[in-house]
Motif scaffolding. Structure first.
Motif, PDB file in Angstrom:
ATOM      1  N   ALA A 115       6.845  -9.120   3.034  1.00 56.24           N
ATOM      2  CA  ALA A 115       5.997  -9.762   4.032  1.00 56.24           C
ATOM      3  C   ALA A 115       5.035  -8.755   4.670  1.00 56.24           C
ATOM      4  O   ALA A 115       3.853  -9.060   4.889  1.00 56.24           O
ATOM      5  CB  ALA A 115       6.854 -10.429   5.104  1.00 56.24           C
ATOM      6  N   ALA A 116       5.525  -7.550   4.953  1.00 56.89           N
ATOM      7  CA  ALA A 116       4.678  -6.527   5.573  1.00 56.89           C
ATOM      8  C   ALA A 116       3.555  -6.099   4.632  1.00 56.89           C
ATOM      9  O   ALA A 116       2.399  -5.934   5.055  1.00 56.89           O
ATOM     10  CB  ALA A 116       5.524  -5.323   5.977  1.00 56.89           C
ATOM     11  N   LEU A 117       3.876  -5.907   3.369  1.00 60.47           N
ATOM     12  CA  LEU A 117       2.856  -5.523   2.384  1.00 60.47           C
ATOM     13  C   LEU A 117       1.816  -6.621   2.228  1.00 60.47           C
ATOM     14  O   LEU A 117       0.608  -6.352   2.200  1.00 60.47           O
ATOM     15  CB  LEU A 117       3.508  -5.225   1.028  1.00 60.47           C
ATOM     16  N   LEU A 118       2.272  -7.867   2.152  1.00 60.48           N
ATOM     17  CA  LEU A 118       1.336  -8.978   1.971  1.00 60.48           C
ATOM     18  C   LEU A 118       0.451  -9.150   3.198  1.00 60.48           C
ATOM     19  O   LEU A 118      -0.771  -9.283   3.079  1.00 60.48           O
ATOM     20  CB  LEU A 118       2.114 -10.267   1.692  1.00 60.48           C
ATOM     21  N   ARG A 119       1.047  -9.119   4.368  1.00 62.22           N
ATOM     22  CA  ARG A 119       0.274  -9.278   5.598  1.00 62.22           C
ATOM     23  C   ARG A 119      -0.763  -8.159   5.732  1.00 62.22           C
ATOM     24  O   ARG A 119      -1.931  -8.409   6.049  1.00 62.22           O
ATOM     25  CB  ARG A 119       1.217  -9.278   6.799  1.00 62.22           C
ATOM     26  N   THR A 120      -0.348  -6.928   5.459  1.00 64.51           N
ATOM     27  CA  THR A 120      -1.260  -5.793   5.562  1.00 64.51           C
ATOM     28  C   THR A 120      -2.379  -5.896   4.541  1.00 64.51           C
ATOM     29  O   THR A 120      -3.552  -5.630   4.852  1.00 64.51           O
ATOM     30  CB  THR A 120      -0.488  -4.476   5.366  1.00 64.51           C
ATOM     31  N   ALA A 121      -2.033  -6.279   3.322  1.00 66.16           N
ATOM     32  CA  ALA A 121      -3.050  -6.414   2.275  1.00 66.16           C
ATOM     33  C   ALA A 121      -4.099  -7.443   2.667  1.00 66.16           C
ATOM     34  O   ALA A 121      -5.313  -7.179   2.577  1.00 66.16           O
ATOM     35  CB  ALA A 121      -2.386  -6.818   0.956  1.00 66.16           C
ATOM     36  N   LEU A 122      -3.668  -8.604   3.133  1.00 68.41           N
ATOM     37  CA  LEU A 122      -4.627  -9.651   3.497  1.00 68.41           C
ATOM     38  C   LEU A 122      -5.468  -9.239   4.702  1.00 68.41           C
ATOM     39  O   LEU A 122      -6.673  -9.532   4.754  1.00 68.41           O
ATOM     40  CB  LEU A 122      -3.889 -10.964   3.781  1.00 68.41           C
ATOM     41  N   GLU A 123      -4.856  -8.564   5.655  1.00 68.99           N
ATOM     42  CA  GLU A 123      -5.625  -8.115   6.826  1.00 68.99           C
ATOM     43  C   GLU A 123      -6.687  -7.094   6.419  1.00 68.99           C
ATOM     44  O   GLU A 123      -7.817  -7.136   6.911  1.00 68.99           O
ATOM     45  CB  GLU A 123      -4.681  -7.538   7.874  1.00 68.99           C
ATOM     46  N   LEU A 124      -6.332  -6.184   5.503  1.00 67.41           N
ATOM     47  CA  LEU A 124      -7.313  -5.200   5.030  1.00 67.41           C
ATOM     48  C   LEU A 124      -8.387  -5.858   4.174  1.00 67.41           C
ATOM     49  O   LEU A 124      -9.579  -5.548   4.309  1.00 67.41           O
ATOM     50  CB  LEU A 124      -6.606  -4.088   4.248  1.00 67.41           C
ATOM     51  N   PHE A 125      -7.984  -6.779   3.300  1.00 64.25           N
ATOM     52  CA  PHE A 125      -8.970  -7.472   2.467  1.00 64.25           C
ATOM     53  C   PHE A 125      -9.992  -8.213   3.325  1.00 64.25           C
ATOM     54  O   PHE A 125     -11.178  -8.268   2.992  1.00 64.25           O
ATOM     55  CB  PHE A 125      -8.283  -8.494   1.548  1.00 64.25           C
ATOM     56  N   THR A 126      -9.514  -8.793   4.426  1.00 62.99           N
ATOM     57  CA  THR A 126     -10.401  -9.636   5.241  1.00 62.99           C
ATOM     58  C   THR A 126     -11.195  -8.842   6.278  1.00 62.99           C
ATOM     59  O   THR A 126     -12.144  -9.381   6.843  1.00 62.99           O
ATOM     60  CB  THR A 126      -9.591 -10.743   5.969  1.00 62.99           C
ATOM     61  N   THR A 127     -10.825  -7.607   6.524  1.00 62.71           N
ATOM     62  CA  THR A 127     -11.567  -6.810   7.512  1.00 62.71           C
ATOM     63  C   THR A 127     -12.496  -5.793   6.863  1.00 62.71           C
ATOM     64  O   THR A 127     -13.603  -5.553   7.354  1.00 62.71           O
ATOM     65  CB  THR A 127     -10.607  -6.069   8.462  1.00 62.71           C
ATOM     66  N   GLN A 128     -12.065  -5.208   5.737  1.00 64.81           N
ATOM     67  CA  GLN A 128     -12.922  -4.188   5.122  1.00 64.81           C
ATOM     68  C   GLN A 128     -13.365  -4.535   3.712  1.00 64.81           C
ATOM     69  O   GLN A 128     -14.141  -3.798   3.110  1.00 64.81           O
ATOM     70  CB  GLN A 128     -12.216  -2.827   5.126  1.00 64.81           C
ATOM     71  N   GLY A 129     -12.895  -5.680   3.189  1.00 69.87           N
ATOM     72  CA  GLY A 129     -13.314  -6.111   1.859  1.00 69.87           C
ATOM     73  C   GLY A 129     -12.252  -5.862   0.801  1.00 69.87           C
ATOM     74  O   GLY A 129     -11.538  -4.855   0.857  1.00 69.87           O
ATOM     75  N   TYR A 130     -12.165  -6.779  -0.161  1.00 67.77           N
ATOM     76  CA  TYR A 130     -11.156  -6.668  -1.223  1.00 67.77           C
ATOM     77  C   TYR A 130     -11.405  -5.434  -2.086  1.00 67.77           C
ATOM     78  O   TYR A 130     -10.500  -4.633  -2.337  1.00 67.77           O
ATOM     79  CB  TYR A 130     -11.187  -7.930  -2.085  1.00 67.77           C
ATOM     80  N   GLU A 131     -12.633  -5.282  -2.548  1.00 66.65           N
ATOM     81  CA  GLU A 131     -12.936  -4.189  -3.477  1.00 66.65           C
ATOM     82  C   GLU A 131     -12.912  -2.828  -2.785  1.00 66.65           C
ATOM     83  O   GLU A 131     -12.748  -1.800  -3.450  1.00 66.65           O
ATOM     84  CB  GLU A 131     -14.290  -4.442  -4.136  1.00 66.65           C
ATOM     85  N   GLN A 132     -13.074  -2.822  -1.475  1.00 63.29           N
ATOM     86  CA  GLN A 132     -13.059  -1.558  -0.731  1.00 63.29           C
ATOM     87  C   GLN A 132     -11.636  -1.117  -0.369  1.00 63.29           C
ATOM     88  O   GLN A 132     -11.436   0.018   0.087  1.00 63.29           O
ATOM     89  CB  GLN A 132     -13.881  -1.699   0.557  1.00 63.29           C
ATOM     90  N   THR A 133     -10.682  -1.992  -0.551  1.00 64.16           N
ATOM     91  CA  THR A 133      -9.292  -1.692  -0.183  1.00 64.16           C
ATOM     92  C   THR A 133      -8.521  -1.205  -1.397  1.00 64.16           C
ATOM     93  O   THR A 133      -8.596  -1.795  -2.475  1.00 64.16           O
ATOM     94  CB  THR A 133      -8.599  -2.953   0.385  1.00 64.16           C
ATOM     95  N   THR A 134      -7.772  -0.124  -1.227  1.00 62.41           N
ATOM     96  CA  THR A 134      -6.975   0.418  -2.326  1.00 62.41           C
ATOM     97  C   THR A 134      -5.490   0.119  -2.099  1.00 62.41           C
ATOM     98  O   THR A 134      -5.058  -0.133  -0.971  1.00 62.41           O
ATOM     99  CB  THR A 134      -7.153   1.939  -2.445  1.00 62.41           C
ATOM    100  N   VAL A 135      -4.747   0.163  -3.182  1.00 60.23           N
ATOM    101  CA  VAL A 135      -3.299  -0.019  -3.094  1.00 60.23           C
ATOM    102  C   VAL A 135      -2.681   1.067  -2.225  1.00 60.23           C
ATOM    103  O   VAL A 135      -1.762   0.813  -1.426  1.00 60.23           O
ATOM    104  CB  VAL A 135      -2.665  -0.022  -4.496  1.00 60.23           C
ATOM    105  N   ASP A 136      -3.198   2.293  -2.334  1.00 60.70           N
ATOM    106  CA  ASP A 136      -2.676   3.394  -1.525  1.00 60.70           C
ATOM    107  C   ASP A 136      -2.846   3.115  -0.032  1.00 60.70           C
ATOM    108  O   ASP A 136      -1.955   3.415   0.767  1.00 60.70           O
ATOM    109  CB  ASP A 136      -3.387   4.703  -1.884  1.00 60.70           C
ATOM    110  N   GLU A 137      -3.980   2.532   0.350  1.00 59.45           N
ATOM    111  CA  GLU A 137      -4.202   2.207   1.765  1.00 59.45           C
ATOM    112  C   GLU A 137      -3.180   1.181   2.255  1.00 59.45           C
ATOM    113  O   GLU A 137      -2.656   1.303   3.366  1.00 59.45           O
ATOM    114  CB  GLU A 137      -5.608   1.645   1.958  1.00 59.45           C
ATOM    115  N   ILE A 138      -2.933   0.181   1.439  1.00 62.47           N
ATOM    116  CA  ILE A 138      -1.955  -0.850   1.817  1.00 62.47           C
ATOM    117  C   ILE A 138      -0.576  -0.235   1.972  1.00 62.47           C
ATOM    118  O   ILE A 138       0.118  -0.451   2.973  1.00 62.47           O
ATOM    119  CB  ILE A 138      -1.923  -1.977   0.759  1.00 62.47           C
ATOM    120  N   ALA A 139      -0.173   0.548   0.972  1.00 63.27           N
ATOM    121  CA  ALA A 139       1.151   1.170   1.011  1.00 63.27           C
ATOM    122  C   ALA A 139       1.285   2.132   2.187  1.00 63.27           C
ATOM    123  O   ALA A 139       2.306   2.136   2.887  1.00 63.27           O
ATOM    124  CB  ALA A 139       1.413   1.901  -0.307  1.00 63.27           C
ATOM    125  N   ASP A 140       0.259   2.939   2.421  1.00 62.97           N
ATOM    126  CA  ASP A 140       0.305   3.896   3.535  1.00 62.97           C
ATOM    127  C   ASP A 140       0.435   3.189   4.883  1.00 62.97           C
ATOM    128  O   ASP A 140       1.162   3.654   5.776  1.00 62.97           O
ATOM    129  CB  ASP A 140      -0.955   4.764   3.537  1.00 62.97           C
TER     130      ASP A 140
END
Length: 234
Positions: A25-50
């Motif tokens: 849940a934390a990974l999914l929530r963080t991924a969607l929040e990053l995708f929607t604030t800084q863009g899908y293509e601008q977001t990396t897996v490392d950023e989500i995990a970190d």
């Protein structure tokens, strides 16, 4: 003789499962929040995990790719709808079953969505999907695949061969068209609650219901009887 059972095993398993659910849940929530604030293509897996303080390897235990995370909530909604469709009574006409299934799904899916992300984040993610060419291409492919799956499910319900009888695909195409239109209106509208989406869906589906509703098997039987009577009269 009484054999003592090991204690704590079930509890430990339950704790591990809950921890996995929390991490997912934390990974999914963080991924969607990053995708929607800084863009899908601008977001990396490392950023989500970190951001969740886990390793990249842990991310890939839960998601096959960024794309998998981007569509995770949508997949959950689709599974919910398919389960509702499978549970509809056989006495319902095919289009009525589709209509009632999607309205039932909207009645009950809200809690599952909000356990992962707020509805507004889900809405913004739909906007990201439609405005990001790679995601839009995947979305269209997934939509076609889902339409075919539902058409075959409807054909099975009605005892029809989907490859010789066009009605399941026609009904699902009409239904899916309404869902696409209402989804876009919902995303663009001022009323962004799940209740508003349900009401909008019901309103639009009711405009095409009369053309597709009814018992197809009875209609076919009547046509067969009419044809037989015409042959007898001749």
């Amino acid at each position: 003789m009484t054999v003592e059972q090991p204690t704590g095993t079930g509890s430990a398993t339950g704790l591990r499962e809950r921890k996995k659910q929390r991490t997912h849940a934390a990974l999914l929530r963080t991924a969607l929040e990053l995708f929607t604030t800084q863009g899908y293509e601008q977001t990396t897996v490392d950023e989500i995990a970190d951001a969740v303080e886990v390793s990249q390897r842990t991310f890939f235990r839960y998601f096959a790719s960024k794309e998998d995370a981007a569509f995770a909530v949508q997949q959950m909604v689709e599974r919910h709808f398919v389960a509702a469709l499978r549970d509809r009574p056989a006495t319902e006409g095919p289009f009525d079953a589709l209509r009632n299934s999607v309205l039932e799904a909207w009645d009950t899916i809200g809690e599952a969505i909000t356990e992962v992300v707020p509805v507004e984040v889900y809405l913004r993610m739909l906007q990201v999907i439609e405005s990001t060419p790679p995601l839009l291409a995947v979305h269209l492919r997934r939509s076609f695949e889902m339409e075919e799956y539902i058409a075959r499910l409807i054909a099975e319900r009605e005892g029809l061969d989907v490859d010789t009888d066009p009605r399941p695909r026609v009904a699902v195409a009409a239904f899916s068209g309404v869902m696409r239109v209402t989804g876009q209106l919902w995303v663009q509208g001022r009323e962004t609650t799940l209740e508003a989406m349900r009401a909008l869906t019901a309103d639009y589906l009711d405009h095409i219901g009369p053309a597709l509703a009814g018992d197809w098997r009875e209609t076919a039987a009547q046509a067969a009887r009419t044809g037989t009577e015409g042959t007898d009269a001749g």
